[in-house]
Design an enzyme around this catalytic site. Structure first.
Site, PDB file in Angstrom:
ATOM      1  N   ASP A 165       0.648  -0.964   0.187  1.00  0.00           N
ATOM      2  CA  ASP A 165       0.216  -0.267   0.141  1.00  0.00           C
ATOM      3  C   ASP A 165       0.910   1.255   0.086  1.00  0.00           C
ATOM      4  O   ASP A 165       1.901   0.837   0.340  1.00  0.00           O
ATOM      5  CB  ASP A 165      -0.710   0.203   1.135  1.00  0.00           C
ATOM      6  CG  ASP A 165      -1.612   1.547   1.694  1.00  0.00           C
ATOM      7  OD1 ASP A 165      -2.864   1.828   0.498  1.00  0.00           O
ATOM      8  OD2 ASP A 165      -1.829   2.105   2.117  1.00  0.00           O
ATOM      9  N   GLU A 200       1.410  -0.348  -4.529  1.00  0.00           N
ATOM     10  CA  GLU A 200       0.787   0.414  -5.243  1.00  0.00           C
ATOM     11  C   GLU A 200       1.934   1.497  -5.379  1.00  0.00           C
ATOM     12  O   GLU A 200       2.354   2.795  -4.509  1.00  0.00           O
ATOM     13  CB  GLU A 200      -0.065   0.869  -4.224  1.00  0.00           C
ATOM     14  CG  GLU A 200      -1.096   1.662  -4.031  1.00  0.00           C
ATOM     15  CD  GLU A 200      -2.442   1.778  -3.167  1.00  0.00           C
ATOM     16  OE1 GLU A 200      -3.401   2.518  -3.747  1.00  0.00           O
ATOM     17  OE2 GLU A 200      -1.770   2.331  -1.959  1.00  0.00           O
TER      18      GLU A 200
END
Length: 698
Positions: free
Chosen positions: A344, A380
């Site tokens: 993330d 990401e």
């Protein structure tokens, strides 16, 4: 009585007779180990041994299931970023399990409530925070050392929320719904196998807690991007208990998925923690050594550098923080048998000083690690700081969530009027993003929807977000949805609209699963799951987010299964190298693009904003790969026609040398993508508005 023990390994380690405790706290003045009985009674042991800034001690007769925590003392001077407070019980950063709930009480904050954060609070937080647990779990993995090792090019990923996937599943026993055991049940695994996916990407399963602001609104964190323990499986997802049982239950889930041939990828959040900004609770790292573990502002260390939008950013440039991350990653691979990670806001981990650096220590240490360099790594590739949007910029070894793919495909099918140049690049593997540094087409993780944003059904049903249930005045969530509601906002009984929406969903799924790269499906899109226009359901731990299996539209399940099988059967859709557009010995190109009149696209066509129809020819003789014995792989050739216009269009098919005839493999104008026989090359096909055809060259 306790013994000196050892500074290694960090955390709590049981040896069969007692437990060694070790905590890295470089600037602490004292550290107390706190043990808790079943009734909550606390006893403290002062750790008086310090080696290499690690406080340690060995306690005989202390073993598995023992609950514990730390109290760390030092100066409290918020203006200098110093936030030690021995009144606050702290989670062991290396705890393998956590027990107990986080309760929002003024005592969990290091400062006096209703004052600024410079005034220290002396109330005991222990009754209101989870406790660390000593764990020992010699799990019977059996044959799991023969894990599925699916090549990147052959992968199909399914993004999944452990609780939401089975919380309402009628075939899963009620007592295990929404748990690791529920996901390991044959019914949900059967569904995954029916779809044909090769990997599940689990939304965060590291133990997390809800943000105080969310709790004050009477809600809770559902997604899990608010990590408290980087080694501990989230306890609320365990049906069997939270005193270490969650570790075994998680392992059993992994074993069951592996037995079904499905890899397990974890969505991990090492960019920030649950402690938030300077007004957040003191739960672990803040109270152990705030300036070491977090990035503080140079000009005013009272405040945090926030590249994540959550209030803090973990200081991954500090060696011991980087060690914490790496130790956690290796633990999940070696002990929990996971197959990879999706990071993330990965850009936040790669910031040297303030800029994102492709040569940062974070990338270097993963590159040389003998364990982590061999698992699947997904970035990401952005954060919320300046210069943080880095799609296509991560180094080799990494794959990336391709946000540009999502945007281009959404724009094309909603008819944005930007022509076909953008979507063509994405359908063919995004060579403009990944080829120049030696990466392959499978560096692109293609997706149209994910947990963050509209579901597929909502993407074709809403143009505006409807997040009122989140309690933030509909100000949260992304306003740039690139969606089209097909003429009506929200649910409707208008048959023309619902028919068009169903076709649009088939268009998106067909595009995703036949594009070059690695497709990722969002959980529930194959069921036409709706969140009623909520594009930021992070705090909706309820039936808005949980899949409603009773309302499943099986035709979409069949569509996905058929497309995945088509992809699996034909390597032309799973290219391992980029197309070159060169002519082969039979006179066709490995990749060619066609106008509706049957001619190849010219330079002017690429810049034509009003072009809504394109044909993509994929030659099975031009596959850029070899078989396991070095043999050349030859496949069928396909002509893929995509039409995003509002009106029907007539399409003339390319003749020789491209094909002598075509067989219709699928048609998104048909609910089941039904094949439709053979078509002569002299034929002119009429494509309905917003539709796609896949033709096999004969």
């Amino acid at each position: 009585m306790h013994w000196p023990g050892s500074p290694f390994p960090l955390g709590a380690t049981w040896d069969g007779e007692g437990t060694n405790f070790a905590l890295f706290a470089p600037a602490a003045e004292s550290v107390d180990l706190c043990l808790f009985d079943d009734d909550g009674t606390e006893s403290r042991v002062e750790l008086d041994e310090v080696t290499y800034h690690v406080w340690h001690g060995y306690l005989p007769r202390v073993g598995p299931r023992q609950r514990y925590g730390f109290r760390v003392d030092g100066p409290y001077d918020a203006a200098r970023g110093l936030r030690w407070n021995p009144s606050k019980l702290l989670i062991d950063p290396y705890a393998l399990a956590l027990d107990g709930e986080f309760t929002l009480d003024d005592a969990v904050f290091g400062y006096v409530a209703n004052r600024d954060d410079t005034t220290q609070d002396h109330r005991d937080s222990a009754p209101y925070v989870p406790k660390s647990v000593v764990v020992h779990d010699p799990f019977p993995w059996g044959e799991d050392h023969h894990r599925p090792h699916v090549a990147w090019a052959d992968s199909v990923i399914y993004e999944l929320h452990v609780k939401g996937f089975t919380a309402r599943h009628p075939d899963v026993p009620p007592e295990i719904r929404g748990t690791y055991a529920g996901l390991a049940h044959p019914a949900p695994i059967s569904h995954l196998r029916r779809l044909g996916v090769t990997a599940v990407e689990l939304m965060p399963v590291h133990h997390f807690v809800s943000e105080p602001a969310v709790l004050r609104r009477g809600l809770s964190n559902y997604w899990g991007y608010n990590t408290l323990g980087y080694f501990a499986p989230h306890a609320a997802y365990a049906a069997s208990g939270s005193r270490g049982e969650q570790v075994r239950e998680f392992k059993a889930m992994v074993r069951a998925l592996h037995a079904a041939g499905i890899e397990v990828i974890l969505d991990v959040v090492y960019n920030h923690t649950a402690e938030g900004d300077e007004t957040g609770p003191t739960l672990s790292l803040r109270g152990i050594d705030n300036p070491t573990y977090y990035r503080l502002r140079d000009d005013d260390p009272r405040y945090y550098l926030d590249y994540t939008g959550t209030g803090n950013t973990l200081n991954a440039q500090q060696p011991h923080v980087l060690q914490l991350i790496m130790d956690s990653l290796r633990y999940w691979v070696t002990e929990m048998h996971v197959d990879g990670f999706r990071f993330d806001l990965a850009s936040a981990l790669a910031r040297s000083f303030h800029d994102v650096d492709k040569l940062s220590a974070f990338f270097d240490i993963i590159q040389q690690d003998p364990v982590l360099s061999r698992v699947k790594l997904i970035a990401e590739p952005w954060d919320l700081g300046p210069g943080g949007y880095l799609v296509g910029e991560f180094p080799p070894l990494w794959t990336e969530w391709n946000g540009k793919y999502r945007d281009a495909v959404r724009d094309f099918w909603r008819g944005d009027g930007n022509g076909v140049a953008g979507v063509a690049s994405r359908l063919s593997g995004s060579s403009d993003l990944y080829q120049d540094d030696g990466r392959k087409p499978y560096a692109s993780i293609n997706f149209v929807t994910c947990h963050d944003g509209f579901t597929l059904r909502d993407l074709v049903s809403y143009e505006q977000k409807h997040n009122e249930a989140n309690g933030e005045g509909n100000n949260d969530g992304n306003d740039d949805n690139r969606s089209w509601n097909c003429g009506v906002e929200g649910d409707t009984d208008d048959r023309d609209v619902t028919t068009l929406r169903a076709r649009q969903m088939r268009n998106f799924l067909t595009t995703l699963l036949l594009s070059t790269g690695v497709p990722m499906l969002r959980m529930g899109d194959e069921l036409a799951h709706t969140q009623r226009g909520n594009n930021n359901a992070y705090c909706q731990d309820n039936e808005l987010s949980w899949l409603d299996w009773s309302a499943a539209q099986s035709d979409l399940i069949d569509v996905v299964a058929r497309l995945v099988e088509l992809r699996r059967t034909h390597p032309v859709f799973r290219q391992r190298a980029f197309f070159e557009g060169h002519r082969l010995d039979d006179g066709v190109k490995d990749l060619a693009w066609f106008r509706p009149d049957g001619a190849e696209l010219g330079d002017a066509d690429w810049s034509a904003g009003d072009l809504r129809t394109v044909g993509m020819y994929l030659s099975g003789r031009g596959i850029r790969t070899r078989g396991p014995r070095g043999e050349r792989i030859v496949d069928d050739s396909f002509l893929w026609l995509l039409h995003a216009g509002d009106d029907a269009v007539q399409v003339r098919l390319p003749g020789q040398p491209w094909a002598s005839a075509y067989a219709i493999e699928l048609d998104t104008a048909q609910p089941a993508l039904a094949p439709g026989g053979h078509v002569d090359v002299s034929a002119v096909l009429t494509m309905p508005p917003r539709s796609a055809l896949l033709l096999r060259a004969l």
